[in-house]
Design a protein around this motif. Sequence first.
Motif, mmCIF file in Angstrom:
data_model
loop_
_atom_site.group_PDB
_atom_site.id
_atom_site.type_symbol
_atom_site.label_atom_id
_atom_site.label_comp_id
_atom_site.label_asym_id
_atom_site.label_seq_id
_atom_site.Cartn_x
_atom_site.Cartn_y
_atom_site.Cartn_z
ATOM 1 N N ASP A 178 0.925 -1.411 0.001
ATOM 2 C CA ASP A 178 -0.070 0.061 0.266
ATOM 3 C C ASP A 178 0.950 1.567 0.078
ATOM 4 O O ASP A 178 1.852 1.503 0.591
ATOM 5 C CB ASP A 178 -0.850 -0.262 1.107
ATOM 6 N N ILE A 179 0.973 2.565 -0.247
ATOM 7 C CA ILE A 179 1.062 3.601 -0.575
ATOM 8 C C ILE A 179 0.345 4.420 0.495
ATOM 9 O O ILE A 179 -0.533 5.178 0.141
ATOM 10 C CB ILE A 179 1.072 3.970 -2.127
ATOM 11 N N PHE A 180 1.931 5.049 0.567
ATOM 12 C CA PHE A 180 0.912 6.231 1.666
ATOM 13 C C PHE A 180 1.989 7.616 1.274
ATOM 14 O O PHE A 180 3.083 7.584 1.364
ATOM 15 C CB PHE A 180 1.284 6.347 3.063
ATOM 16 N N ARG B 104 -3.071 0.517 -4.043
ATOM 17 C CA ARG B 104 -3.884 1.216 -3.364
ATOM 18 C C ARG B 104 -3.206 2.563 -2.375
ATOM 19 O O ARG B 104 -2.388 2.297 -2.069
ATOM 20 C CB ARG B 104 -4.101 1.020 -1.807
ATOM 21 N N VAL B 105 -3.423 3.954 -3.394
ATOM 22 C CA VAL B 105 -2.882 5.232 -2.323
ATOM 23 C C VAL B 105 -3.683 5.407 -1.216
ATOM 24 O O VAL B 105 -5.130 5.616 -1.026
ATOM 25 C CB VAL B 105 -3.005 6.284 -3.683
ATOM 26 N N PHE B 106 -2.758 6.065 -0.119
ATOM 27 C CA PHE B 106 -3.804 5.997 1.036
ATOM 28 C C PHE B 106 -2.923 7.550 1.045
ATOM 29 O O PHE B 106 -1.566 7.562 1.116
ATOM 30 C CB PHE B 106 -3.724 5.524 2.224
ATOM 31 N N THR B 107 -3.897 8.533 1.983
ATOM 32 C CA THR B 107 -2.573 9.814 2.428
ATOM 33 C C THR B 107 -3.926 10.627 3.614
ATOM 34 O O THR B 107 -4.509 10.269 3.674
ATOM 35 C CB THR B 107 -2.950 10.834 0.516
ATOM 36 N N LEU C 190 0.174 8.193 9.581
ATOM 37 C CA LEU C 190 0.158 6.349 9.720
ATOM 38 C C LEU C 190 -0.386 5.628 10.534
ATOM 39 O O LEU C 190 -0.549 4.634 10.833
ATOM 40 C CB LEU C 190 1.840 6.561 8.682
ATOM 41 N N PHE C 191 1.193 6.576 11.881
ATOM 42 C CA PHE C 191 1.098 5.289 13.063
ATOM 43 C C PHE C 191 -0.483 5.044 13.998
ATOM 44 O O PHE C 191 -0.518 4.060 14.609
ATOM 45 C CB PHE C 191 2.379 5.719 13.137
ATOM 46 N N ASP D 4 3.330 -4.985 3.394
ATOM 47 C CA ASP D 4 3.626 -3.439 3.764
ATOM 48 C C ASP D 4 3.239 -2.345 3.168
ATOM 49 O O ASP D 4 1.968 -2.512 2.296
ATOM 50 C CB ASP D 4 4.381 -4.336 2.333
ATOM 51 N N ILE D 5 4.072 -1.312 3.318
ATOM 52 C CA ILE D 5 4.272 0.182 3.506
ATOM 53 C C ILE D 5 4.969 0.430 2.077
ATOM 54 O O ILE D 5 6.255 0.493 2.632
ATOM 55 C CB ILE D 5 3.205 1.116 4.129
ATOM 56 N N LEU D 6 4.614 1.181 1.444
ATOM 57 C CA LEU D 6 5.842 2.211 0.450
ATOM 58 C C LEU D 6 5.381 4.058 0.790
ATOM 59 O O LEU D 6 3.633 4.217 0.325
ATOM 60 C CB LEU D 6 5.195 2.092 -0.776
ATOM 61 N N TYR D 7 6.027 4.386 2.117
ATOM 62 C CA TYR D 7 6.210 5.985 1.664
ATOM 63 C C TYR D 7 7.210 6.659 1.228
ATOM 64 O O TYR D 7 8.066 6.271 0.838
ATOM 65 C CB TYR D 7 6.273 5.798 3.194
#
Length: 282
Positions: free
Chosen positions: A153-155, A174-177, A245-246, A255-258
């Motif tokens: 997932d992207i943040f 999936r993109v999160f913001t 995020l936390f 997994d997260i990609l920041y």
Amino acid sequence: MIEKFKFRGREMFLLRDDLLGEFNGNKARKLEYFLNSDLKGIKRIVSHGSSQSNAMYSLSVFAKMRGLEFCFVVSHLNSNLQEKPVGNFKFALQNGMKIFVAQDRRSLAKELASQDDAFFIEEGVAMAEAEFGFKTQAMQIEKWCEKNSIRPDIFLPSGTGTSAAYLAKNSNLRVFTCPCVGDVKFLQDEIFALDKNSKVQILNPPKKYHFGDLKLELYKIWREILDETGVEFELIYDPVGFLTLFSNLDAFSGDILYIHQGGILGNISQKMRYERKFKGEL
């Protein structure tokens, strides 16, 4: 470049867009279209925003490279900054930026760009042309995912939401913001204005933060990340991003990609503001 990143015991991946070069971070992505355009007949570019805008500095570099006049309109200019320029403002002036002050900064910017040889760029480069660079970014991330057999997932934190909107539009991930300017509703409206079918998922920060406000917990997490990982992040957006995020880890499936969006030149003036306000507490 994507590297492993561990903070507060949580392993994730970090896209180092801050290392792209002279043009780095999300502004490099947003300006990629213009960097590859001839702009024939254009002699001046005009934009607007805050007096420590990352986009302001990037546009000043671009204008200098192309031999163009650069006009930038702010709604307020602090007298201290005017007398002793620092950070993005200082370096943009050194690049030849002409500064204007108007309460309705967008209207004046549009007026300054009304001639045929001028080009208007929205605040934060929040415009359709910005999508070009995020197609490149999405493709680079996709190639990395295929090579490493991973689907994170992207943040990334957002101002206008341009980066998140166009990345999500061109990615299968999936993109999160989260909002760093205004609230969730404001950010939703900004994103849907760019892409009415946007798939971006917006997370709420643990509390409401007004843009640029000096909050001790924001500085502390920024400092904590720097001390623990050795990576310097931007001091306005990224602290809100990491706190969000936390506090929303259950939203991510694995997994997260920041995305490190650059902008650390603006830390010069922001750190000075923190040191003045929280002297002895930092």
